[in-house]
Design an enzyme around this catalytic site. Structure first.
Site, PDB file in Angstrom:
ATOM      1  CG  HIS A  14       3.239   1.153 -14.311  1.00  0.00           C
ATOM      2  ND1 HIS A  14       2.243   0.309 -14.742  1.00  0.00           N
ATOM      3  CD2 HIS A  14       3.612   0.688 -13.097  1.00  0.00           C
ATOM      4  CE1 HIS A  14       2.016  -0.621 -13.828  1.00  0.00           C
ATOM      5  NE2 HIS A  14       2.858  -0.419 -12.820  1.00  0.00           N
ATOM      6  CG  HIS A  16       5.052   0.552  -8.090  1.00  0.00           C
ATOM      7  ND1 HIS A  16       3.788   0.671  -7.550  1.00  0.00           N
ATOM      8  CD2 HIS A  16       4.891  -0.063  -9.295  1.00  0.00           C
ATOM      9  CE1 HIS A  16       2.912   0.125  -8.385  1.00  0.00           C
ATOM     10  NE2 HIS A  16       3.541  -0.326  -9.452  1.00  0.00           N
ATOM     11  CG  HIS A 194      -1.307  -1.525 -10.889  1.00  0.00           C
ATOM     12  ND1 HIS A 194      -1.084  -0.212 -10.601  1.00  0.00           N
ATOM     13  CD2 HIS A 194      -0.077  -2.119 -10.933  1.00  0.00           C
ATOM     14  CE1 HIS A 194       0.228  -0.016 -10.478  1.00  0.00           C
ATOM     15  NE2 HIS A 194       0.855  -1.149 -10.670  1.00  0.00           N
ATOM     16  CD  GLU A 197       0.924  -6.804 -12.432  1.00  0.00           C
ATOM     17  OE1 GLU A 197       0.219  -6.298 -11.536  1.00  0.00           O
ATOM     18  OE2 GLU A 197       2.173  -6.878 -12.348  1.00  0.00           O
ATOM     19  CG  ASP A 275       5.620  -2.599 -12.363  1.00  0.00           C
ATOM     20  OD1 ASP A 275       5.052  -1.782 -11.612  1.00  0.00           O
ATOM     21  OD2 ASP A 275       5.198  -3.763 -12.539  1.00  0.00           O
ATOM     22  CG  ASP A 276       7.893  -2.665  -8.763  1.00  0.00           C
ATOM     23  OD1 ASP A 276       7.706  -1.794  -7.894  1.00  0.00           O
ATOM     24  OD2 ASP A 276       6.977  -3.280  -9.335  1.00  0.00           O
TER      25      ASP A 276
HETATM   26  N1  ADE Z   1       3.222  -2.810  -6.557  1.00  0.00           N
HETATM   27  C1  ADE Z   1       4.458  -2.672  -7.035  1.00  0.00           C
HETATM   28  N2  ADE Z   1       4.552  -3.240  -8.248  1.00  0.00           N
HETATM   29  C2  ADE Z   1       3.338  -3.748  -8.541  1.00  0.00           C
HETATM   30  C3  ADE Z   1       2.794  -4.439  -9.645  1.00  0.00           C
HETATM   31  N3  ADE Z   1       3.510  -4.767 -10.724  1.00  0.00           N
HETATM   32  N4  ADE Z   1       1.493  -4.803  -9.593  1.00  0.00           N
HETATM   33  C4  ADE Z   1       0.764  -4.518  -8.523  1.00  0.00           C
HETATM   34  N5  ADE Z   1       1.229  -3.871  -7.463  1.00  0.00           N
HETATM   35  C5  ADE Z   1       2.497  -3.473  -7.471  1.00  0.00           C
HETATM   36 ZN    ZN Z   2       2.921  -1.451 -11.037  1.00  0.00          ZN
END
Ligand code: ADE
Ligand code: ZN
Length: 316
Positions: A14, A16, A194, A197, A275-276
């Site tokens: 997971h 991006h 997703h 969340e 994630d990011d």
């Molecule tokens: N795009 C990038 N990170 C995300 C996240 N945590 N949830 C939804 N979309 C995303």
């Molecule tokens: Zn994500």
């Protein structure tokens, strides 16, 4: 970082790619492409990384992605991430990219894809990191726009292992994309999404029943629905959980409140992901480290989580 955590072989499922854009690279690409930025310097930008929810983060994340213009930019972005993976003993990655974030700015689909794919191929050859790329639809946009993106991907069908669904969750349920996911599956793509969340457990049910997903991205709100918990345990449906992300976006108030180990101990196939990472304070190993510090994660639990990530790969 403790040596044994770093040494544990793991997969990241997971992630991006646009979320790996570190402020230093963002400024370097802005200069290379002559893009004017609203932030004066790296420190000012970093100070803006304080979010109250998913949408506040997404607004900044899409603004940051504007510096990505050329094939080389996408290559450099992906390559920098793969080097981090090498450092942290991440031996396999299944990253997302959001084509619409770029095609809507006039960057051709194939420019984005060639840059990313070039780096992934070099990463496999030079760093020994396996991969499967996931094309993710932006759920705040229409179903019709998702169909258009799928059409753009078809000439490059073999470049992808799956399609996914990300961006603003609440108000954009998986059911909105049932038909485009049907088409993607008919074309041979696997699916992930997703769900759970910020959105309710109902969105996880929809993702499973309507989009027929292989894994749930996030899914932490499944714990609110006992029948759903039983299903994901019985069917061993993997959850790609992102602890630091969940704290930064206020899904949980504090890491000590996170439910990841509670889920693991109940028999859910949970995995640890970043994630990011450029926006949330760390890559996979920083996520493991935070769980150790604040949740008392044991070595045995870390090993199970790492093994889960290898077991839950789409590309074996
Ligand atoms: N795009 C990038 N990170 C995300 C996240 N945590 N949830 C939804 N979309 C995303
Ligand atoms: Zn994500």
């Amino acid at each position: 970082m403790s040596d044994w955590l770093n040494a544990l072989p793991k997969a990241e499922l997971h992630l991006h790619l646009e979320g790996t854009l570190e402020p230093e690279l963002l400024f370097a690409l802005a200069e290379r492409n002559k893009v004017a930025l609203p932030w004066g310097d790296v420190e000012t930008l970093r100070k803006a990384y304080a979010f109250n929810n998913l949408q506040e983060f997404l607004d900044l994340y899409y603004a940051g992605a504007d510096v990505l213009r050329t094939e080389q930019d996408f290559y450099d972005l992906t390559w920098a991430y793969l080097q981090k993976c090498k450092e942290q003993n991440v031996i396999h990655v299944e990253p997302f990219f959001d084509p619409q974030t770029h095609t809507d700015r006039g960057i051709p689909f194939e420019v984005v894809l060639r840059g990313i794919q070039g780096a992934l191929k070099d990463g496999e050859k030079q760093l020994g990191i396996g991969y499967g790329l996931i094309l993710s639809f932006l759920r705040h946009l229409s179903e019709e726009e998702a169909f258009k993106t799928l059409e753009q991907a078809m000439p490059f069908r073999d470049a992808f292992v799956a399609v996914g669904l990300d961006s603003s969750e609440v108000g954009h349920p998986p059911s909105k994309f049932q038909r485009v996911f049907d088409r993607a599956r008919a074309e041979g793509f696997l699916t992930v999404a997703h769900a759970g969340e910020e959105g309710p457990p109902e969105y996880i049910w929809e993702a499973l029943d309507l989009l027929k997903i292989e894994r749930i991205d996030h899914g932490v709100r499944a714990i609110e629905d006992e029948r759903l918990m039983q299903r994901i345990i019985d069917e061993q449906i993997p959850l790609t959980v992102c602890p630091l992300s969940n704290i930064k976006l206020r899904v949980f108030d504090h890491m000590r409140d996170h439910n990841i180990l509670q889920m693991l101990e109940r028999g859910v196939k949970v995995t640890v992901n970043s994630d990011d990472p450029a926006y949330f304070g760390g890559y996979v190993n920083e996520n493991f480290q935070a769980m150790r510090e604040h949740l008392g994660m044991t070595e045995a639990q870390a090993k199970r989580l790492a093994q889960n990530s290898l077991d839950a790969r789409l590309v074996k």
